[in-house]
Design an enzyme around this catalytic site. Structure first.
Site, PDB file in Angstrom:
ATOM      1  N   HIS A 241      -3.799   5.571   5.488  1.00  0.00           N
ATOM      2  CA  HIS A 241      -2.794   4.993   6.379  1.00  0.00           C
ATOM      3  C   HIS A 241      -1.408   5.595   6.103  1.00  0.00           C
ATOM      4  CE1 HIS A 241      -1.036   1.773   8.833  1.00  0.00           C
ATOM      5  NE2 HIS A 241      -0.062   1.747   7.939  1.00  0.00           N
ATOM      6  N   HIS A 304      -2.974  -0.495  16.146  1.00  0.00           N
ATOM      7  CA  HIS A 304      -3.164  -1.737  15.396  1.00  0.00           C
ATOM      8  C   HIS A 304      -4.559  -2.254  15.724  1.00  0.00           C
ATOM      9  CE1 HIS A 304      -0.739  -3.888  12.607  1.00  0.00           C
ATOM     10  NE2 HIS A 304      -1.013  -5.056  13.110  1.00  0.00           N
TER      11      HIS A 304
END
Lengths: 968, 263
Positions: A241, A304
């Protein structure tokens, strides 16, 4: 009053706890209840006669009964539209067919309304309320089995990730728990490789063997064992990430070594294009380009996905909350001026029995996601100006949620730098256990003694905290009260402070971080992903003024440490060192990732069906397919006009219901200089070849820019990959091919990438096998428009005008919606001749600038047929076209292929007959053809290759087919 | 020429302040954007201003009910100042969330009875959700309200709200409003006749979109005139051409001109 109820109330009084229930008056419509009733019908449960909803407030503290009466009557219930009950029900209840369900938040989950209630009660002059919480109560009338009620409750009312069914002894809030410092060290220096791997697994660090070995070496060198927070910091900083290992690592692509996939493709295109209007690319939280003499524009899109799968409302809300903090954390802080959102779901008509265990139904996910984006974006006062919603079975277990945002920033506020000696100031929301990985999730059984309070990985956002933060931030920015800023997103303080201080070093006093509730360990404080927080670097002589600027707007701001200059990341808790890592090792000590990619072109069955002859029914079927159907239900729920700069809205045309191309916006109300924003995405083409998917979605985004009259001269792109398992050589090869497509095509168009994001590991287990989502690349385009008054919309304007097609049609139906509708994929995916496409787009831009174009629409999903139909019903005009006249790149002998091919780089253009000659001259050698004429009469008629009518549809019927599916 | 000063109130969740300021500036006023904390602490006073405007937004997240918490704050902390401001005949405008605040603070429809029970309210749209769409407004009793004097045509502008359905406690309240000429705007069909959804976007009784007090100097409306001051904001300017100015601007200009002449 029954005896037991009286006893319960007496007990509550002694606890000084009150429950107030507020509901709409019985004679007024309860719209939320009626919507739920429809949803229940959707579940196949037909026996429900009515659903009514109530808001429940619980208050605890030293309150008199009179105080509570006043709170209920003056504050919580509207004297005209609502009624309330203290300690009882706001409904007339009873009878066998009456079912009540009350849903409350789990301990530690953000309850923004409760926070507002506390403020408002204090404003009333009533003190003594210690805690407040809220819940929803549903009263369902109708004959329901226990099983049916459970189905309704579980499928629609409660999401156990954040909620539970309330009980009689529901507590209002969290018990306090004290924390005593206890430093935990993890022995790794003597561990075997197997033990290291096990440690990574059990600690959910997601570090591989080589990475764990590098950490082991580091601590062997130091001659000590790491603390838990040191390991967590390394795991977070080295995560996919945060460092994008795959995209920055080495890839062996069928024997060819790619050293840094991102650098060698997407970033390379930008470097080689070297546009002087690119101000900051791939560095800051968002890419920055020049806008006018005073301002620059920045743009970022984020994903997301996983949180939205678990808790669609909270996941999508915090998704948009997070991407809004990207511009806010770019340079010295940009003001978010518009959002663009793209979602991918499984079809809403997916049967319930097709859902894997633990997977929410796509309709529920979609409704939750839309509501989450709506409530957060609208409350932030940031318009959501356009977007897309795609549907494919491949997103069933793993939806894809993209949230994008554009910000406006003064030209002299784009640079930032931390100086040693600056203070670290945390601004915005408080810190809780939000989003801490591996946090065990406890609900319901909470006791005052409990020390474990967990909110789990998914959170509810509080947009008003972020709005206050934004307002205060822009004030502080103009007063030059800080030198650097970044947002606290994934990885929390660890990521934000660690990155900001990487060149200087930091010392953080973790006990100074304001907490939502007591009892957090030092490592939890450090890695919490609580929302609505940002980090500033403030010169010591500005600290007081800076803190005051935030206090003026009721935003919490706290000094939590200093930027030191010693190049170390040092963490203290109450003066005791709990972590000490070198920034050099933290940010540059990780081993580069090395992965293998091998591309095997997939082959799908070649379709074998004849030309159906009559094509009207097929066009209606395509218009009514989930992917093409009107998204008005979504669009209208977003405020797409707040801030006042709207020039071309998402819905355009005679009845304001046609699907516009790019959105056009004026960032400054005192100027007609504007921007155009568009997205290209296709979930089908990547199944055949991600290279041509990438080419196609770039072409699509740019087509929409050109279709509103903007040019390619000043267009920036964003890449945003949602991909499957990067350790699967075929998946990774697809990613390589998509990146190569991005380089090749963007380079020719002259459109640099300025920022991007990759979300990998979008895969899920099915019967023990890891299944990846369809390779998904969103390309977003941002164009600067010199004068928005020259823009055009896609709705047909006037009977008698000519309709042209610009660009060539090929027999490219692989991955088309026409094949999709027939249950096929095919192999011949649309390609892009970027040189030809660029020439066509440039010529069309010139024609628009010269005022020759009355309407323009690009051909995308559903091809020429769908694009022409959309132009017709948006303009409320008829249209006649002749398929024999369509300019083709090869011999095409079928009308259905001509009508529904999805070849790229094509536009439909309306031109007044008096200007036709001039228009054709401007197009020059760009391939085009006059294929039809706009009519008064409300029909869309197409003649086939043999001169026969292959279609004759009423405009109203087409509009209805297109609008019906998502008229929820 | 005398300068006309407008105070635009801000607080947590206000979000139409800048475009409202722009509209007033375009109409020739000087604008101050003031956070409620400054008024509460008397760092800024209301008195030097001629017009008090509460813009659209989601103050305090619309938590409890839209406008409720800010209304509560106005009543508790600056009600005397506002009452004096009104007593001096100065102007008050509430747009969207600002209208919800005025109603819930008791300043509309009748500021003299602000302490009595609430007579009207704005509740959840019949559709059950937030909607952004353009509506047509008929000006009723145009000369009654200083903001709408001289407007003889329909006005086109967007609504964007979830709680905009106007209802009254009893039908007598509605009759009183009608008789007093307090109804200022009605949602209508593009041809001017009464209409249902979507032209009446929220199910308001009688299509009521905005009301004023008996003096005609306090106006509240759900639609957003500040979102249609420039011709490029019109949803169909690419088909119908660019107009001279947006329909909403006249409301701000009327207010500023009235203040210049009379205040």
């Amino acid at each position: 009053m029954g005896h037991s109820r009286r006893r319960r109330e007496a007990e509550r009084d002694s606890l000084k706890a009150y429950r107030i229930e507020v509901a709409m008056s019985p004679d007024l419509r309860d719209a939320a209840g009626e919507a739920l009733k429809d949803d229940i019908l959707d579940l196949g449960i037909e026996s429900v006669r009515s659903v009514r909803t109530a808001q429940v407030y619980r208050l605890e503290g030293d309150l008199s009964r009179a105080d509570v009466e006043r709170i209920a009557s003056d504050l919580l219930a509207d004297g005209v539209s609502q009624r309330y009950s203290i300690g009882g029900s706001a409904f007339a209840e009873g009878g066998e067919q009456f079912h009540a369900v009350e849903v409350a938040y789990n301990p530690g989950v953000m309850d923004p309304v409760a926070i507002s209630v506390l403020k408002a009660i204090a404003d009333l002059g009533i003190s003594g309320v210690d805690r407040a919480s809220t819940a929803q109560r549903y009263c369902i009338e109708g004959a329901l089995s226990e099983e049916a009620l459970a189905t309704i409750t579980n499928r629609l009312l409660v999401n156990r990730v954040i909620q539970h069914l309330a009980t009689d002894v529901e507590r209002t809030s969290l018990p306090s728990a004290t924390y005593r410092l206890e430093i935990r060290r993890i022995p790794i220096t003597d561990a075997s490789p197997e033990e290291l791997e096990e440690l990574s697994d059990s600690g959910q660090l997601f570090l591989d063997r080589r990475e764990m070995a590098a950490i082991q070496d580091y601590f062997r060198g130091l001659g000590r064992e790491p603390t838990d927070v040191e390991l967590e910091t390394l795991a977070q900083t080295w995560s996919e990430h945060c460092v994008h290992k795959t995209m920055r690592g080495r890839v062996d692509y069928g024997g060819h070594l790619i050293d840094g996939l991102l650098q060698s493709t997407i970033v390379r295109a930008t470097k080689e294009l070297a546009k002087d209007w690119c101000i900051s690319v791939f560095e800051d939280n968002a890419g920055i380009i020049a806008f006018d003499d005073e301002y620059n524009i920045c743009f970022k899109v984020e994903t997301h996905n996983h949180p939205s799968a678990l808790e669609p409302y909270g996941g999508a809300g915090t998704g948009i909350g997070g991407v809004l903090r990207d511009p806010m954390g770019t340079g010295l802080g940009a003001k978010p001026i518009l959002s663009t959102d793209v979602f991918c779901f499984a079809p809403p008509d997916t049967p319930y029995d097709a859902l894997p265990d633990g997977v929410l139904h796509p309709k529920r996910i979609m409704k939750g996601v839309v509501a989450g984006v709506r409530d957060y974006g609208n409350r932030m006062g940031v318009p959501t100006v356009n977007g897309a919603v795609l549907f494919d079975e491949g997103y069933l277990s793993n939806p894809v949620i993209y949230c994008g945002n554009v910000g406006l920033i003064p030209r002299n506020r784009c640079e930032k730098r931390v100086s040693p000696g600056d203070m670290i100031v945390l601004v915005g929301g408080r810190t809780g256990r939000d989003g801490i990985h591996g946090a065990t999730f406890s609900s319901g059984e909470l006791t005052p003694e409990s020390e474990v309070v967990s909110a789990g990985a998914v959170q509810i956002g509080n947009p008003i905290v972020e709005k206050k933060l934004l307002d205060a931030l822009l004030e502080a920015r103009e007063k030059e009260l800080y030198r650097c800023i970044t947002d606290c997103g994934g990885g929390g303080l660890s990521s934000a402070v660690g990155e900001m201080g990487q060149d200087v070093g930091v010392l953080v006093d973790l006990e100074k971080v304001p907490l939502k509730y007591e009892g957090l360990r030092y490592d939890e404080i450090w890695i919490s992903e609580a929302q609505e927080r940002m980090i500033l670097a403030v010169p010591p002589d500005k600290v007081e003024e800076c803190l005051q600027a935030f206090a003026d707007e009721d935003v919490e701001a706290t000094v939590i440490g200093t930027f030191t200059g010693d190049g170390q990341l040092r963490l203290h808790y109450d003066g005791t060192p709990v972590g000490d890592l070198s920034m050099e090792f933290l940010h540059r000590g990780y081993p580069r990732s090395e992965k293998a990619a091998e591309w095997t072109p997939p082959t799908f069955g070649e379709p074998e069906f004849g030309d159906p002859g009559e094509l009207g029914d097929w066009l209606l079927s395509l218009l009514g397919s989930w992917n093409i159907a009107s998204k008005e239900w979504v669009v209208r729920q977003y405020d797409h006009e707040v801030q006042g700069g709207s020039v071309l809205k998402p819905l355009v045309g005679a009845l304001c219901d046609g699907p516009g191309d790019a959105a056009v916006w004026r960032p400054r109300l005192d100027s007609y200089r504007g921007i155009a924003v568009a997205n290209g995405i296709n979930a089908q083409y990547g199944k055949i070849d991600p290279y041509w998917m990438a080419a196609s979605v770039i072409d699509e985004a740019l087509r929409q820019i050109v279709a509103v009259g903007a040019s390619l001269d000043h267009v920036a792109l964003l890449d945003n990959f949602s991909w499957g398992d990067p350790d699967d050589p075929q998946q990774l090869a697809g990613l390589v091919r998509a990146c190569q497509g991005c380089y090749d095509i963007a380079k020719v168009f002259g459109t640099p990438f300025i920022s991007g994001k990759d979300s990998l590991n979008n895969c899920y287990l099915v019967d023990g096998n890891l299944v990846s989502i369809p390779p998904t690349l969103l390309v977003s385009a941002l164009a600067v428009v010199d004068d928005v008054r020259a823009c055009i919309s896609m709705d047909l304007k006037e009977p008698g005008d000519y309709l042209y097609i610009v660009g060539l049609t090929y027999e490219e139906l692989g991955g088309s919606q026409y094949y999709c509708r027939r249950g096929l994929i095919g192999n011949r995916v649309p390609r892009v001749d970027a040189h030809a496409s660029r020439r066509a787009m440039s010529a069309l831009s010139r024609a628009c600038r010269s005022g020759l174009v009355r309407s323009c629409h690009d051909c995308s999903e559903g091809g020429l047929g769908v694009a022409a139909a959309e132009m017709a019903f948006a303009g409320n005009r008829g249209l006649e076209i002749d398929l024999a006249r369509v300019s083709t790149g090869e011999q095409i002998s079928r009308n259905d292929y001509l009508l529904f091919s999805e070849s790229n780089s094509r536009f439909l253009v309306e031109v007044h007959p008096d200007r036709a000659e001039e228009f054709e001259a401007v197009l020059g050698d760009v391939r085009h053809a006059r294929i039809g004429v706009v009519c008064e009469e409300g029909r869309f008629v197409a003649r086939g290759l043999g001169g026969e009518n292959v279609m004759d549809l009423e405009i109203a019927a087409m509009r209805e087919a297109w609008q019906a599916p998502l008229r929820w | 020429m005398n300068s006309v000063r407008v105070l635009i109130l801000r607080t947590a969740g206000t979000n139409c302040d800048l475009e409202t300021a722009h509209a007033f500036e375009r109409a020739g006023a000087e604008v101050g954007l003031v956070h409620i904390n400054r008024l509460k602490l008397h760092e800024v006073e209301l008195a030097p201003y001629h017009i008090f405007a509460i813009p659209g937004g989601f103050t305090y997240g619309d938590d409890i009910a839209a406008g409720k918490i800010l209304a509560n704050e106005l009543r508790r902390f600056i009600f005397d100042e506002i009452s004096q401001f009104i007593a001096q005949g100065r102007l008050v405008l509430g747009i969207c969330n600002g209208f919800q605040v005025l109603v819930k603070a008791g300043l509309l429809p009748d500021p003299a009875n602000a302490d009595g029970p609430q007579q009207v309210t704005l509740t959840y749209n019949d559709s059950g959700r937030f909607e952004d769409r353009w509506v047509w407004l008929r000006v009723v009793n145009g000369d009654r309200c200083v903001f709408t004097r001289g407007i003889g045509h329909l006005l086109h502008m967007p609504v964007a709200h979830a709680e905009g359905k106007f209802i009254a406690k009893e039908s007598t309240v509605l009759q009183r409003l009608q008789t007093a000429g307090s109804i200022t705007f009605e949602y209508v069909h593009p041809e001017g006749r009464p209409a249902d959804y979507p032209w009446n976007p929220n199910g308001s009784i009688g299509g009521i979109a905005g009301i004023c007090d008996a003096s005609g100097r306090i106006l509240g409306l759900m639609p957003h005139p500040e979102r249609h001051v420039d011709p490029t904001q019109h949803p169909r300017w690419t088909r119908e051409g660019l107009k001279h100015e947006g329909d909403g601007l006249v409301i701000f200009r009327n207010a500023v001109e009235f203040a210049r002449k009379h205040l």
